[in-house]
Design a protein around this motif. Structure first.
Motif, mmCIF file in Angstrom:
data_model
loop_
_atom_site.group_PDB
_atom_site.id
_atom_site.type_symbol
_atom_site.label_atom_id
_atom_site.label_comp_id
_atom_site.label_asym_id
_atom_site.label_seq_id
_atom_site.Cartn_x
_atom_site.Cartn_y
_atom_site.Cartn_z
ATOM 1 N N TYR A 1 41.536 50.263 27.066
ATOM 2 C CA TYR A 1 41.304 50.167 28.517
ATOM 3 C C TYR A 1 41.633 48.754 28.969
ATOM 4 O O TYR A 1 40.734 47.909 29.064
ATOM 5 C CB TYR A 1 39.836 50.469 28.849
ATOM 6 C CG TYR A 1 39.360 51.808 28.350
ATOM 7 C CD1 TYR A 1 39.707 52.979 29.025
ATOM 8 C CD2 TYR A 1 38.580 51.915 27.199
ATOM 9 C CE1 TYR A 1 39.279 54.220 28.556
ATOM 10 C CE2 TYR A 1 38.153 53.144 26.723
ATOM 11 C CZ TYR A 1 38.505 54.305 27.405
ATOM 12 O OH TYR A 1 38.085 55.520 26.944
ATOM 13 N N PRO A 2 42.913 48.440 29.223
ATOM 14 C CA PRO A 2 43.262 47.056 29.572
ATOM 15 C C PRO A 2 42.530 46.600 30.837
ATOM 16 O O PRO A 2 42.288 47.422 31.724
ATOM 17 C CB PRO A 2 44.782 47.120 29.825
ATOM 18 C CG PRO A 2 45.229 48.391 29.202
ATOM 19 C CD PRO A 2 44.071 49.330 29.254
ATOM 20 N N PRO A 3 42.160 45.305 30.900
ATOM 21 C CA PRO A 3 41.477 44.796 32.091
ATOM 22 C C PRO A 3 42.341 44.983 33.343
ATOM 23 O O PRO A 3 43.566 45.009 33.256
ATOM 24 C CB PRO A 3 41.289 43.301 31.793
ATOM 25 C CG PRO A 3 41.462 43.171 30.326
ATOM 26 C CD PRO A 3 42.355 44.274 29.887
ATOM 27 N N THR A 4 41.685 45.099 34.494
ATOM 28 C CA THR A 4 42.428 45.297 35.754
ATOM 29 C C THR A 4 43.083 43.995 36.210
ATOM 30 O O THR A 4 42.756 42.915 35.709
ATOM 31 C CB THR A 4 41.461 45.772 36.852
ATOM 32 O OG1 THR A 4 40.378 44.822 36.905
ATOM 33 C CG2 THR A 4 40.907 47.154 36.543
ATOM 34 N N LEU B 1 31.786 50.535 30.489
ATOM 35 C CA LEU B 1 32.003 49.282 29.751
ATOM 36 C C LEU B 1 33.382 48.677 30.012
ATOM 37 O O LEU B 1 33.610 47.500 29.755
ATOM 38 C CB LEU B 1 31.877 49.539 28.246
ATOM 39 C CG LEU B 1 30.467 49.684 27.673
ATOM 40 C CD1 LEU B 1 30.533 50.012 26.195
ATOM 41 C CD2 LEU B 1 29.683 48.382 27.874
ATOM 42 N N ALA B 2 34.324 49.486 30.513
ATOM 43 C CA ALA B 2 35.716 49.023 30.628
ATOM 44 C C ALA B 2 35.844 47.800 31.532
ATOM 45 O O ALA B 2 36.689 46.937 31.296
ATOM 46 C CB ALA B 2 36.603 50.147 31.136
ATOM 47 N N ASP B 3 35.025 47.710 32.580
ATOM 48 C CA ASP B 3 35.179 46.587 33.508
ATOM 49 C C ASP B 3 34.194 45.459 33.250
ATOM 50 O O ASP B 3 34.111 44.507 34.015
ATOM 51 C CB ASP B 3 35.068 47.084 34.959
ATOM 52 C CG ASP B 3 36.243 47.988 35.299
ATOM 53 O OD1 ASP B 3 37.377 47.643 34.902
ATOM 54 O OD2 ASP B 3 36.030 49.044 35.915
ATOM 55 N N PRO C 1 33.569 34.698 32.215
ATOM 56 C CA PRO C 1 34.197 34.944 30.895
ATOM 57 C C PRO C 1 35.143 36.148 30.903
ATOM 58 O O PRO C 1 35.850 36.385 29.942
ATOM 59 C CB PRO C 1 32.995 35.214 29.970
ATOM 60 C CG PRO C 1 31.915 35.693 30.886
ATOM 61 C CD PRO C 1 32.128 35.001 32.205
ATOM 62 N N LEU C 2 35.131 36.925 32.000
ATOM 63 C CA LEU C 2 35.990 38.112 32.039
ATOM 64 C C LEU C 2 37.390 37.772 32.544
ATOM 65 O O LEU C 2 38.323 38.555 32.378
ATOM 66 C CB LEU C 2 35.371 39.199 32.945
ATOM 67 C CG LEU C 2 33.941 39.643 32.592
ATOM 68 C CD1 LEU C 2 33.500 40.780 33.498
ATOM 69 C CD2 LEU C 2 33.829 40.066 31.137
ATOM 70 N N LYS C 3 37.551 36.604 33.191
ATOM 71 C CA LYS C 3 38.882 36.240 33.687
ATOM 72 C C LYS C 3 39.752 35.819 32.511
ATOM 73 O O LYS C 3 39.332 35.057 31.651
ATOM 74 C CB LYS C 3 38.789 35.108 34.718
ATOM 75 C CG LYS C 3 38.424 35.620 36.109
ATOM 76 C CD LYS C 3 38.349 34.512 37.119
ATOM 77 C CE LYS C 3 39.692 34.205 37.740
ATOM 78 N NZ LYS C 3 39.540 33.278 38.876
ATOM 79 N N ARG C 4 40.993 36.298 32.504
ATOM 80 C CA ARG C 4 41.847 36.153 31.315
ATOM 81 C C ARG C 4 42.073 34.690 30.936
ATOM 82 O O ARG C 4 41.789 34.268 29.833
ATOM 83 C CB ARG C 4 43.169 36.853 31.600
ATOM 84 C CG ARG C 4 44.142 36.843 30.444
ATOM 85 C CD ARG C 4 45.285 37.802 30.752
ATOM 86 N NE ARG C 4 46.325 37.722 29.734
ATOM 87 C CZ ARG C 4 47.349 36.898 29.794
ATOM 88 N NH1 ARG C 4 47.470 36.079 30.811
ATOM 89 N NH2 ARG C 4 48.257 36.883 28.848
#
Length: 608
Positions: free
Chosen positions: A464-467, A511-513, A237-240
């Motif tokens: 904190y934009p995702p990497t 929490l950012a990542d 769910p973290l992949k854009r």
């Protein structure tokens, strides 16, 4: 040489003529509708087009209001940078159309409402309705500010038109045709703008195909550049953008935009009959498919032209949202008037969205805040109030454009705003429509907790934009550029770039990542599920809802589903067609009057 970087041409005289002509034609339609229907100045005429619209113009209007300048400028840039995965939204649009047409439209139509948020009062309570309306107003003003700002920034850098001058002019034209023409003007102008926008995409693709030696070459270049790997079935769910985030998260998000957003609800409620209202959503689906396909293919065309020289890396432009205007001036400047038409297309997108937002904001403000307090207003006073509010909201949205400028990629920021605020609201509607046991305490607590969660994750991901490993941008190249860091670009002010702390990696909290990296398409799903689950639990804990107090019309019925495709008319169709064609005698319908009397001021029920 095209595609090799460096400065591009600016607007010619003909471009200005075409651009101004298009905008004036839009304002002209508003004035024409105002003059034509001067006799019918009732509030229902202004806000709902007199409930006499047919399916096709409403469908085109539904599509055009979604196709803002954000879509015109943002989607091709998205396909250029991240590949064709955005095309998978075609599946989301299909799921959204079915759910909206078969679940929400019959319900709203049966209740003959003007504001989508009237339902919240009928089903729950007045405070719930006012909170829902306030959330909608906040979301719409924020979104509309972005819609005005985005194309203005991009076009200011390419055409040299003054940024704030353009912003104010855009707002002014919208205010004119909204104030004078009401919903009919908005819908017919949208039809014209829809045609111009699609023509803009076709021009880019056609010229690109000529330059690159055919559509097959564009397709092959996109394939070699990894732009065609759309189907990523990774469940993370973290992949854009993956198949699941777009089809599951995207569907819920688009349902929240189409089924409970006042600017869309107002359009399909303005149809003559329930059948027309449902059909407008299915015809709109074809419009959405066509739009997203052309927009994504424009992005692939852009990649094919700039595969060896990325204008952003080369310093020719300041943000990715300027890619498409840069391409237009690069490949179409030789044809006087065509860049002007394209800029008009992006602007048309902005005009249609802003005007529908202003019209919808006026409708909910009058229905939810003004009429319940001032009960004895005459039709003329209400008409003047509609016009005054149109001007007020237009001015607020122009002011909001400054705030919008701090939000990074416009396409993603716009959809994030919808997810954060519409998600909990959608949960509240579904809670009321599907579960008879839910009560207003449960609904309120669920919605507040859902909203807190979505705002937390949404604002966190903005700071904190995702990497890159989560967002997966595809490689670009500057090997074939003639010049590097050409100085023709006006550097945006510092506050036009997203708030980011990535330059100081040690500042990123744990929490950012994980939590903040959640795909922006899941914000809406998160809000909807949280609201429904907590709402149900709290409702049960507080004694549920007394069955006999609630009108059965407030819930989804089996007879609503696919009723227009049956040979015989369902009872719902008959009632709703009657209430639509003879709106003034809707109070004759005993069921309607019954709950209208219970839940609203009796004077207003009889006045309706």
């Amino acid at each position: 040489m095209t595609g090799a970087g460096g400065p591009v041409a600016t607007f010619s005289v003909w471009d200005y003529v075409v651009f101004a002509g298009t905008i004036l034609a839009a304002a002209g339609i508003g004035l024409f509708q105002a003059i034509r229907s001067r006799k019918e100045t009732s509030s229902s005429e202004f806000l709902l087009g007199g409930r006499q619209m047919t399916a096709v113009p409403v469908a085109m209007s539904l599509t055009a209001s979604f196709m803002s300048g954000i879509t015109v400028i943002g989607t091709p840039a998205e396909a250029y940078r991240f590949g064709a995965a955005f095309w998978l939204f075609g599946f989301s649009y299909a799921i959204m159309s079915v759910i909206t047409a078969e679940v929400f439209v019959p319900l709203f139509y049966r209740l003959a409402i003007t504001s989508a948020y009237e339902y919240l009062e009928l089903r729950f309570s007045r405070p719930v309705r006012l909170i829902g309306t306030t959330m909608y107003i906040a979301q719409t003003i924020l979104y509309t500010g972005m819609v005005i700002y985005a194309p203005a920034l991009a076009l200011n850098q390419i055409t040299g038109l003054d940024l704030w001058g353009v912003l104010v002019a855009t707002g002014a034209v919208c205010i004119v045709y909204c104030t004078l023409g009401g919903l009919k003007a908005v819908i017919w102008t949208d039809v014209m703008q829809m045609v111009i926008m699609l023509a803009g995409f076709v021009a880019v693709i056609a010229r690109g195909a000529v330059l690159q030696g055919g559509l097959t070459n564009i397709w092959e270049d996109a394939g070699k550049g990894g732009r065609l790997d759309a189907f990523d079935f990774d469940p993370d769910p973290l992949k854009r953008h993956t198949f699941w985030t777009i089809v599951v998260g995207g569907s819920v998000m688009w349902v929240s935009i189409y089924s409970i957003n006042q600017s869309q609800v107002q359009r399909y409620i303005s149809c003559k009959t329930l059948r027309h209202a449902k059909m407008s959503l299915y015809v709109n689906l074809v419009g959405l498919w066509l739009t997203v396909s052309l927009a994504v293919f424009s992005g692939l065309t852009m990649f094919s032209i700039y595969k060896n020289c990325d204008p952003l890396e080369n310093g020719d432009i300041g943000t990715s949202d300027q890619m498409l205007p840069y391409l237009v001036m690069d490949i179409l400047a030789a044809y006087p008037g065509i860049p002007g038409l394209f800029v008009a297309a992006a602007y048309s997108g902005t005009l249609s969205t802003v005007s529908s937002s202003i019209n919808a904001l006026v409708a909910v403000t009058v229905e939810d805040f003004i009429l319940p307090v001032f009960k004895n207003l005459t039709e003329k006073q209400v008409s003047w109030m509609n016009m005054g509010l149109s001007v007020f909201f237009g001015a607020v949205c122009i002011g909001m454009a400054g705030v919008a400028s701090a939000m990074g990629s416009i396409l993603q920021a716009a959809l994030s705003i919808f997810g954060m605020i519409s998600g909990p609201l959608l949960g509240l509607y579904l809670l009321g429509m599907l579960f008879r046991t839910s009560n207003s305490i449960g609904g309120l607590v669920g919605m507040i907790i859902g909203l807190v969660l979505t705002l937390w994750v949404g604002i966190g991901s903005q700071i904190y934009p995702p990497t890159a490993e989560k967002t997966n941008p595809l490689p670009v190249s500057t090997v074939g550029c003639n010049s590097t860091m050409s100085q023709n670009v006006t550097t945006p002010a510092p506050w036009t770039s997203p708030v980011t702390l990535t330059s100081q990696p040690h500042v990123r909290p744990p929490l950012a990542d994980s939590w903040y990296s959640l795909s922006y398409l899941y914000f809406c799903l998160l809000g909807t599920l949280t609201t429904m689950v907590i709402g149900l639990l709290v409702s049960m804990a507080t004694g549920g809802c007394k069955q006999d107090e609630k009108n059965p019309d407030l819930f989804v019925k089996a007879s609503d589903l696919f009723s227009f495709s049956c040979c015989g008319k369902s009872k719902v169709s008959e009632v709703t067609e009657k209430s639509a064609t003879d709106f003034n005698t809707v109070a004759d319908n005993p069921t309607f009057t019954d709950f209208e009397m219970k839940s609203k001021d009796p004077e207003r029920a009889t006045k309706l």
